[in-house]
Design a protein around this motif. Sequence first.
Motif, mmCIF file in Angstrom:
data_model
loop_
_atom_site.group_PDB
_atom_site.id
_atom_site.type_symbol
_atom_site.label_atom_id
_atom_site.label_comp_id
_atom_site.label_asym_id
_atom_site.label_seq_id
_atom_site.Cartn_x
_atom_site.Cartn_y
_atom_site.Cartn_z
ATOM 1 N N ALA A 12 0.835 -1.203 0.000
ATOM 2 C CA ALA A 12 0.000 0.000 0.000
ATOM 3 C C ALA A 12 0.871 1.255 0.000
ATOM 4 N N GLN A 13 1.944 1.258 0.792
ATOM 5 C CA GLN A 13 2.853 2.409 0.820
ATOM 6 C C GLN A 13 3.476 2.635 -0.562
ATOM 7 N N GLU A 14 3.918 1.560 -1.204
ATOM 8 C CA GLU A 14 4.516 1.680 -2.533
ATOM 9 C C GLU A 14 3.507 2.215 -3.547
ATOM 10 N N ALA A 15 2.267 1.762 -3.453
ATOM 11 C CA ALA A 15 1.235 2.233 -4.378
ATOM 12 C C ALA A 15 0.964 3.723 -4.182
ATOM 13 N N LEU A 16 0.905 4.160 -2.930
ATOM 14 C CA LEU A 16 0.665 5.578 -2.656
ATOM 15 C C LEU A 16 1.860 6.432 -3.071
ATOM 16 N N ARG A 17 3.067 5.927 -2.910
ATOM 17 C CA ARG A 17 4.240 6.655 -3.402
ATOM 18 C C ARG A 17 4.171 6.777 -4.926
ATOM 19 N N GLY A 18 3.587 5.768 -5.576
ATOM 20 C CA GLY A 18 3.393 5.826 -7.024
ATOM 21 C C GLY A 18 2.467 6.954 -7.441
ATOM 22 N N VAL A 19 1.470 7.251 -6.622
ATOM 23 C CA VAL A 19 0.579 8.388 -6.901
ATOM 24 C C VAL A 19 1.392 9.678 -6.882
ATOM 25 N N GLU A 95 17.913 16.755 -3.758
ATOM 26 C CA GLU A 95 17.632 15.430 -4.312
ATOM 27 C C GLU A 95 16.984 14.607 -3.208
ATOM 28 N N ILE A 96 15.768 14.151 -3.474
ATOM 29 C CA ILE A 96 14.985 13.486 -2.437
ATOM 30 C C ILE A 96 14.451 12.157 -2.964
ATOM 31 N N PRO A 97 14.888 11.049 -2.369
ATOM 32 C CA PRO A 97 14.293 9.763 -2.760
ATOM 33 C C PRO A 97 12.866 9.674 -2.225
ATOM 34 N N PHE A 98 11.999 9.028 -2.950
ATOM 35 C CA PHE A 98 10.613 8.876 -2.489
ATOM 36 C C PHE A 98 10.559 8.149 -1.150
ATOM 37 N N SER A 99 11.541 7.295 -0.901
ATOM 38 C CA SER A 99 11.562 6.551 0.366
ATOM 39 C C SER A 99 11.799 7.451 1.572
ATOM 40 N N ALA A 100 12.268 8.699 1.364
ATOM 41 C CA ALA A 100 12.514 9.636 2.466
ATOM 42 C C ALA A 100 11.306 10.527 2.755
ATOM 43 N N VAL A 101 10.312 10.505 1.866
ATOM 44 C CA VAL A 101 9.154 11.400 2.005
ATOM 45 C C VAL A 101 8.199 10.874 3.070
ATOM 46 N N ARG A 102 7.848 11.743 4.009
ATOM 47 C CA ARG A 102 6.886 11.413 5.069
ATOM 48 C C ARG A 102 5.486 11.891 4.733
ATOM 49 N N GLY A 103 5.390 13.000 3.986
ATOM 50 C CA GLY A 103 4.068 13.535 3.691
ATOM 51 C C GLY A 103 4.038 14.293 2.383
ATOM 52 N N PHE A 104 2.908 14.202 1.722
ATOM 53 C CA PHE A 104 2.653 14.908 0.465
ATOM 54 C C PHE A 104 1.271 15.512 0.593
ATOM 55 N N TYR A 105 1.164 16.833 0.441
ATOM 56 C CA TYR A 105 -0.114 17.513 0.660
ATOM 57 C C TYR A 105 -0.352 18.536 -0.434
ATOM 58 N N ASP A 106 -1.529 18.487 -1.036
ATOM 59 C CA ASP A 106 -1.956 19.487 -2.016
ATOM 60 C C ASP A 106 -3.141 20.228 -1.403
ATOM 61 N N PRO A 107 -2.892 21.415 -0.800
ATOM 62 C CA PRO A 107 -3.960 22.119 -0.096
ATOM 63 C C PRO A 107 -5.060 22.645 -1.014
ATOM 64 N N SER A 108 -4.796 22.754 -2.308
ATOM 65 C CA SER A 108 -5.822 23.291 -3.210
ATOM 66 C C SER A 108 -7.032 22.369 -3.303
ATOM 67 N N VAL A 109 -6.819 21.077 -3.048
ATOM 68 C CA VAL A 109 -7.922 20.111 -3.086
ATOM 69 C C VAL A 109 -7.992 19.281 -1.810
ATOM 70 N N PHE A 111 -5.819 17.244 -0.437
ATOM 71 C CA PHE A 111 -5.384 15.862 -0.656
ATOM 72 C C PHE A 111 -4.083 15.645 0.087
ATOM 73 N N GLU A 112 -4.035 14.578 0.905
ATOM 74 C CA GLU A 112 -2.856 14.337 1.718
ATOM 75 C C GLU A 112 -2.500 12.862 1.735
ATOM 76 N N LEU A 113 -1.214 12.593 1.645
ATOM 77 C CA LEU A 113 -0.682 11.243 1.797
ATOM 78 C C LEU A 113 0.357 11.271 2.909
ATOM 79 N N GLU A 114 0.351 10.245 3.754
ATOM 80 C CA GLU A 114 1.371 10.098 4.786
ATOM 81 C C GLU A 114 2.038 8.747 4.598
ATOM 82 N N PHE A 115 3.363 8.729 4.796
ATOM 83 C CA PHE A 115 4.129 7.525 4.552
ATOM 84 C C PHE A 115 4.954 7.138 5.768
ATOM 85 N N ASP A 116 5.213 5.835 5.905
ATOM 86 C CA ASP A 116 6.185 5.338 6.872
ATOM 87 C C ASP A 116 7.545 5.458 6.201
#
Length: 176
Positions: A12-19, A95-109, A111-116
Amino acid sequence: MADDHIRYDILAQEALRGVMRKVLAEVARTGLPGNHHFFITFLTGAPGVRISSRLRERYPEQMTIVIQFQYWDLKVTDAGFEVGLSFSDVPEKLEIPFSAVRGFYDPSVNFELEFDVKTENAEDEAAAPAPEPVAVVPEKKPETKKKAAEAEKKPAAAETGGKGADVVSLDAFRKK
């Protein structure tokens, strides 16, 4: 609880990182559409993160960047992304690997993703038992206004250093 040999949590984490990867790749190709913009939080000490020593000193654990008006050279790969941003009028390349990302947020809509995120201490954490899933159970109505006020005063998980979320009953906010 049965052992999860498939590791649905990791899938599930990998799929959300794919988004996130797909969205950033599209923005790199065509630019930000409409009012979309992103807040991306990542661990600065995670493997593969490349930022200046000046930024690492200022943000030793994590930082949040904004991809909105002033960014350049956004490049996205399967493993991560790089982007140019300005910090106090000093241009920086991150330079940021996706594996280092904890959160992705688009306030315009909203939409938020949180990652381990796996850290250097992941081996120590692997020896520790996995946390049990938390069930959301409806709470009883507070019997008095005093109890409702006390419930509202409880600090959030972030303030207490906890890793979980607090369950808040909607009854605490209803008029009596």
